[in-house]
Motif scaffolding. Structure first.
Motif, PDB file in Angstrom:
ATOM      1  N   UNK A   1       0.807  -1.221   0.000  1.00  0.00           N
ATOM      2  CA  UNK A   1       0.000   0.000   0.000  1.00  0.00           C
ATOM      3  C   UNK A   1       0.844   1.277   0.000  1.00  0.00           C
ATOM      4  N   UNK A   2       2.138   1.161   0.328  1.00  0.00           N
ATOM      5  CA  UNK A   2       2.964   2.375   0.411  1.00  0.00           C
ATOM      6  C   UNK A   2       4.129   2.373  -0.575  1.00  0.00           C
ATOM      7  N   UNK A   3       4.295   1.288  -1.299  1.00  0.00           N
ATOM      8  CA  UNK A   3       5.402   1.205  -2.258  1.00  0.00           C
ATOM      9  C   UNK A   3       5.327   2.342  -3.268  1.00  0.00           C
ATOM     10  N   UNK A   4       6.483   2.947  -3.502  1.00  0.00           N
ATOM     11  CA  UNK A   4       6.554   4.059  -4.433  1.00  0.00           C
ATOM     12  C   UNK A   4       6.207   5.402  -3.828  1.00  0.00           C
ATOM     13  N   UNK A   5       5.687   5.393  -2.615  1.00  0.00           N
ATOM     14  CA  UNK A   5       5.323   6.656  -1.957  1.00  0.00           C
ATOM     15  C   UNK A   5       6.115   6.899  -0.689  1.00  0.00           C
ATOM     16  N   UNK A   6       6.449   5.836   0.016  1.00  0.00           N
ATOM     17  CA  UNK A   6       7.173   5.951   1.284  1.00  0.00           C
ATOM     18  C   UNK A   6       8.593   5.445   1.099  1.00  0.00           C
ATOM     19  N   UNK A   7       9.515   6.058   1.848  1.00  0.00           N
ATOM     20  CA  UNK A   7      10.910   5.628   1.816  1.00  0.00           C
ATOM     21  C   UNK A   7      11.443   5.559   3.237  1.00  0.00           C
ATOM     22  N   UNK A   8      11.962   4.400   3.598  1.00  0.00           N
ATOM     23  CA  UNK A   8      12.585   4.243   4.907  1.00  0.00           C
ATOM     24  C   UNK A   8      14.089   4.368   4.741  1.00  0.00           C
ATOM     25  N   UNK A   9      14.714   5.063   5.678  1.00  0.00           N
ATOM     26  CA  UNK A   9      16.155   5.262   5.614  1.00  0.00           C
ATOM     27  C   UNK A   9      16.743   5.199   7.011  1.00  0.00           C
ATOM     28  N   UNK A  10      17.964   4.726   7.055  1.00  0.00           N
ATOM     29  CA  UNK A  10      18.722   4.770   8.302  1.00  0.00           C
ATOM     30  C   UNK A  10      19.701   5.932   8.153  1.00  0.00           C
ATOM     31  N   UNK A  11      19.440   7.025   8.836  1.00  0.00           N
ATOM     32  CA  UNK A  11      20.221   8.242   8.612  1.00  0.00           C
ATOM     33  C   UNK A  11      21.409   8.355   9.546  1.00  0.00           C
ATOM     34  N   UNK A  12      21.325   7.719  10.691  1.00  0.00           N
ATOM     35  CA  UNK A  12      22.448   7.611  11.620  1.00  0.00           C
ATOM     36  C   UNK A  12      22.415   6.203  12.195  1.00  0.00           C
ATOM     37  N   UNK A  13      23.384   5.887  12.998  1.00  0.00           N
ATOM     38  CA  UNK A  13      23.473   4.531  13.514  1.00  0.00           C
ATOM     39  C   UNK A  13      22.185   4.100  14.210  1.00  0.00           C
ATOM     40  N   UNK A  14      21.595   5.012  14.968  1.00  0.00           N
ATOM     41  CA  UNK A  14      20.410   4.664  15.731  1.00  0.00           C
ATOM     42  C   UNK A  14      19.244   5.597  15.432  1.00  0.00           C
ATOM     43  N   UNK A  15      19.218   6.131  14.239  1.00  0.00           N
ATOM     44  CA  UNK A  15      18.129   7.010  13.824  1.00  0.00           C
ATOM     45  C   UNK A  15      17.650   6.566  12.448  1.00  0.00           C
ATOM     46  N   UNK A  16      16.371   6.373  12.315  1.00  0.00           N
ATOM     47  CA  UNK A  16      15.813   6.028  11.017  1.00  0.00           C
ATOM     48  C   UNK A  16      14.580   6.879  10.754  1.00  0.00           C
ATOM     49  N   UNK A  17      14.306   7.074   9.497  1.00  0.00           N
ATOM     50  CA  UNK A  17      13.216   7.944   9.104  1.00  0.00           C
ATOM     51  C   UNK A  17      12.273   7.239   8.140  1.00  0.00           C
ATOM     52  N   UNK A  18      11.091   7.791   8.040  1.00  0.00           N
ATOM     53  CA  UNK A  18      10.106   7.342   7.066  1.00  0.00           C
ATOM     54  C   UNK A  18       9.623   8.579   6.332  1.00  0.00           C
ATOM     55  N   UNK A  19      10.069   8.730   5.104  1.00  0.00           N
ATOM     56  CA  UNK A  19       9.606   9.823   4.264  1.00  0.00           C
ATOM     57  C   UNK A  19       8.323   9.385   3.584  1.00  0.00           C
ATOM     58  N   UNK A  20       7.271  10.132   3.813  1.00  0.00           N
ATOM     59  CA  UNK A  20       5.961   9.761   3.291  1.00  0.00           C
ATOM     60  C   UNK A  20       5.512  10.836   2.308  1.00  0.00           C
ATOM     61  N   UNK A  21       5.381  10.466   1.063  1.00  0.00           N
ATOM     62  CA  UNK A  21       4.942  11.382   0.014  1.00  0.00           C
ATOM     63  C   UNK A  21       3.593  10.939  -0.535  1.00  0.00           C
ATOM     64  N   UNK A  22       2.956  11.833  -1.224  1.00  0.00           N
ATOM     65  CA  UNK A  22       1.652  11.540  -1.841  1.00  0.00           C
ATOM     66  C   UNK A  22       0.712  10.892  -0.840  1.00  0.00           C
ATOM     67  N   UNK A  23       0.616  11.491   0.306  1.00  0.00           N
ATOM     68  CA  UNK A  23      -0.205  10.907   1.361  1.00  0.00           C
ATOM     69  C   UNK A  23      -1.676  10.883   0.985  1.00  0.00           C
ATOM     70  N   UNK A  24      -2.310   9.824   1.415  1.00  0.00           N
ATOM     71  CA  UNK A  24      -3.729   9.606   1.130  1.00  0.00           C
ATOM     72  C   UNK A  24      -4.479   9.526   2.461  1.00  0.00           C
ATOM     73  N   UNK A  25      -5.769   9.788   2.431  1.00  0.00           N
ATOM     74  CA  UNK A  25      -6.534   9.675   3.680  1.00  0.00           C
ATOM     75  C   UNK A  25      -6.377   8.306   4.340  1.00  0.00           C
TER      76      UNK A  25
END
Length: 118
Positions: free
Chosen positions: A62-86
């Protein structure tokens, strides 16, 4: 071990948000970081996960192509969420799945609310 999630908020459909999770007191060698979400009245759903090296990443269909998970530091990770839907509106929980000699153990953050509405 503590996981602190941040970055939730209100966004219009089509907008973007970036969630972050920071782990502390974390001293393990084999683990995955990731995100689950739970919408009102629905079961918790796995959204994305990433391994230590960043070369094993999984996304919910359901999120492929819209969300991106990244490990930005050793113990920090992010979830970039684009084209958000209700349908993306939910409480998002970060987690760490740790492989131990005795088995696996999950650690969870407190959840951050994402609201998608015009």
């Amino acid at each position: 071990v503590q996981l602190q999630a941040s970055g939730g908020g209100l966004v219009q459909p089509g907008g973007s948000l970036r969630l972050s999770c920071a782990a502390s007191g974390f001293d393990f060698e084999d683990y995955r970081f990731g995100w689950f979400r739970q919408a009102a009245g629905k079961e918790r759903e796995g959204v994305a996960s990433i391994n230590i090296g960043g070369d094993s990443i999984n996304y919910a269909d359901s999120v492929k192509g819209r969300f991106t998970i990244s490990r930005v530091e050793a113990l920090v990770w992010t979830l970039q969420m684009n084209s958000l839907e209700p349908e993306d509106a939910a409480v998002y929980f970060c987690y760490a799945n740790v492989n131990l000699f005795s088995g696996t153990k999950d650690y969870w953050g407190q959840g951050t609310l994402v609201t998608v509405s015009s």
